[in-house]
Design a protein around this motif. Structure first.
Motif, mmCIF file in Angstrom:
data_model
loop_
_atom_site.group_PDB
_atom_site.id
_atom_site.type_symbol
_atom_site.label_atom_id
_atom_site.label_comp_id
_atom_site.label_asym_id
_atom_site.label_seq_id
_atom_site.Cartn_x
_atom_site.Cartn_y
_atom_site.Cartn_z
ATOM 1 N N ARG A 142 -16.041 17.357 16.117
ATOM 2 C CA ARG A 142 -16.352 17.795 17.488
ATOM 3 C C ARG A 142 -15.711 19.149 17.776
ATOM 4 N NH1 ARG A 142 -13.967 12.612 20.211
ATOM 5 N NH2 ARG A 142 -12.542 13.156 18.549
ATOM 6 N N GLU A 143 -14.614 19.445 17.087
ATOM 7 C CA GLU A 143 -13.887 20.686 17.331
ATOM 8 C C GLU A 143 -13.936 21.666 16.168
ATOM 9 O OE1 GLU A 143 -10.044 20.566 19.147
ATOM 10 O OE2 GLU A 143 -10.328 18.514 19.827
ATOM 11 N N MET A 197 -4.056 27.667 6.318
ATOM 12 C CA MET A 197 -5.241 26.902 6.626
ATOM 13 C C MET A 197 -6.072 27.708 7.620
ATOM 14 S SD MET A 197 -5.699 23.331 8.725
ATOM 15 C CE MET A 197 -4.155 23.615 9.465
ATOM 16 N N MET A 198 -7.340 27.745 7.370
ATOM 17 C CA MET A 198 -8.264 28.406 8.291
ATOM 18 C C MET A 198 -9.300 27.388 8.727
ATOM 19 S SD MET A 198 -7.136 31.459 8.586
ATOM 20 C CE MET A 198 -8.454 32.136 9.555
ATOM 21 N N ILE A 199 -9.701 27.509 9.989
ATOM 22 C CA ILE A 199 -10.752 26.632 10.496
ATOM 23 C C ILE A 199 -11.858 27.470 11.124
ATOM 24 C CG2 ILE A 199 -9.136 24.749 10.947
ATOM 25 C CD1 ILE A 199 -9.544 25.367 13.979
ATOM 26 N N ARG A 200 -13.034 26.883 11.160
ATOM 27 C CA ARG A 200 -14.157 27.457 11.912
ATOM 28 C C ARG A 200 -14.422 26.466 13.039
ATOM 29 N NH1 ARG A 200 -18.196 31.068 10.367
ATOM 30 N NH2 ARG A 200 -17.455 30.801 8.246
ATOM 31 N N ARG A 201 -14.426 26.975 14.243
ATOM 32 C CA ARG A 201 -14.653 26.122 15.412
ATOM 33 C C ARG A 201 -16.046 25.518 15.375
ATOM 34 N NH1 ARG A 201 -10.445 24.249 17.554
ATOM 35 N NH2 ARG A 201 -8.827 25.773 17.559
ATOM 36 N N VAL A 250 -7.387 18.646 12.486
ATOM 37 C CA VAL A 250 -7.644 18.520 11.042
ATOM 38 C C VAL A 250 -7.000 17.292 10.402
ATOM 39 C CG1 VAL A 250 -8.153 20.958 10.666
ATOM 40 C CG2 VAL A 250 -5.796 20.132 10.455
ATOM 41 N N GLY A 251 -6.362 16.435 11.208
ATOM 42 C CA GLY A 251 -5.851 15.175 10.699
ATOM 43 C C GLY A 251 -4.649 15.264 9.782
ATOM 44 N N VAL A 252 -3.923 16.369 9.835
ATOM 45 C CA VAL A 252 -2.762 16.553 8.963
ATOM 46 C C VAL A 252 -1.486 16.496 9.794
ATOM 47 C CG1 VAL A 252 -1.571 18.192 7.427
ATOM 48 C CG2 VAL A 252 -4.055 17.935 7.292
ATOM 49 N N THR A 253 -0.499 15.772 9.280
ATOM 50 C CA THR A 253 0.814 15.730 9.919
ATOM 51 C C THR A 253 1.642 16.882 9.371
ATOM 52 O OG1 THR A 253 0.703 13.328 10.131
ATOM 53 C CG2 THR A 253 2.891 14.336 10.266
ATOM 54 N N ILE A 254 2.197 17.674 10.279
ATOM 55 C CA ILE A 254 2.988 18.838 9.867
ATOM 56 C C ILE A 254 4.375 18.791 10.501
ATOM 57 C CG2 ILE A 254 1.009 20.355 9.449
ATOM 58 C CD1 ILE A 254 2.731 21.304 12.443
ATOM 59 N N SER A 291 -9.268 27.831 21.035
ATOM 60 C CA SER A 291 -7.961 27.549 20.455
ATOM 61 C C SER A 291 -7.314 26.403 21.202
ATOM 62 C CB SER A 291 -7.083 28.807 20.541
ATOM 63 O OG SER A 291 -5.908 28.615 19.793
ATOM 64 N N GLY A 292 -6.253 25.854 20.616
ATOM 65 C CA GLY A 292 -5.508 24.796 21.280
ATOM 66 C C GLY A 292 -4.608 25.372 22.352
ATOM 67 N N LYS A 293 -3.946 24.481 23.069
ATOM 68 C CA LYS A 293 -3.045 24.975 24.109
ATOM 69 C C LYS A 293 -1.840 24.059 24.225
ATOM 70 C CE LYS A 293 -4.931 22.698 28.164
ATOM 71 N NZ LYS A 293 -5.356 22.875 29.540
ATOM 72 N N VAL A 294 -0.791 24.611 24.809
ATOM 73 C CA VAL A 294 0.419 23.850 25.083
ATOM 74 C C VAL A 294 0.196 23.129 26.408
ATOM 75 C CG1 VAL A 294 2.909 23.995 25.492
ATOM 76 C CG2 VAL A 294 1.825 25.576 23.875
ATOM 77 N N GLU A 295 0.336 21.815 26.383
ATOM 78 C CA GLU A 295 0.159 21.019 27.596
ATOM 79 C C GLU A 295 1.381 21.159 28.500
ATOM 80 O OE1 GLU A 295 -2.624 19.508 28.235
ATOM 81 O OE2 GLU A 295 -3.561 19.634 26.264
#
Length: 106
Positions: free
Chosen positions: A72-73, A1-5, A33-37, A12-16
């Motif tokens: 938004r993202e 999967m590829m996304i465009r910001r 992206v609303g997908v459960t993985i 990018s996301g981060k580890v909290e």
């Protein structure tokens, strides 16, 4: 999967704090992206193109393939093959290296 910001979205996301990488992968994919993985395994790590972040690359199984981007993202999200990725522009050098070298062995 590829996304465009999306405009103004962080790169990018981060580890909290207190969160495992596996939990962060699950959360970030669901938020963006609303997908459960289900994370399978970490396959690579590299430093971002700007040298400011460490990127962690994971293989994961998706419950469904219906992408529902949070606008938004994410301005665009789609599933691509390795061959399709090679035609995308712009991409980061680390991304190209991953798909040309690392992904083939993962």
């Amino acid at each position: 999967m590829m996304i465009r910001r999306g405009p103004g979205a962080p790169p990018s996301g981060k580890v909290e704090a207190g969160e495992s990488q596996e939990a962060a992968v699950i959360r970030e994919v669901k938020e963006e992206v609303g997908v459960t993985i289900r994370p399978v395994r970490k396959v690579w790590e590299n430093v971002s193109a700007g040298g400011t972040h460490t990127l962690h690359w994971w293989l994961a199984d998706a419950e469904d393939l219906d992408l529902r981007p949070d606008r938004r993202e994410v301005s665009d999200a789609r599933w691509v093959t390795v061959q399709e990725f090679a035609t995308l522009k712009p991409t980061f050098p680390g991304d190209r290296h991953f798909f040309e070298e690392v992904f083939q062995r993962a």
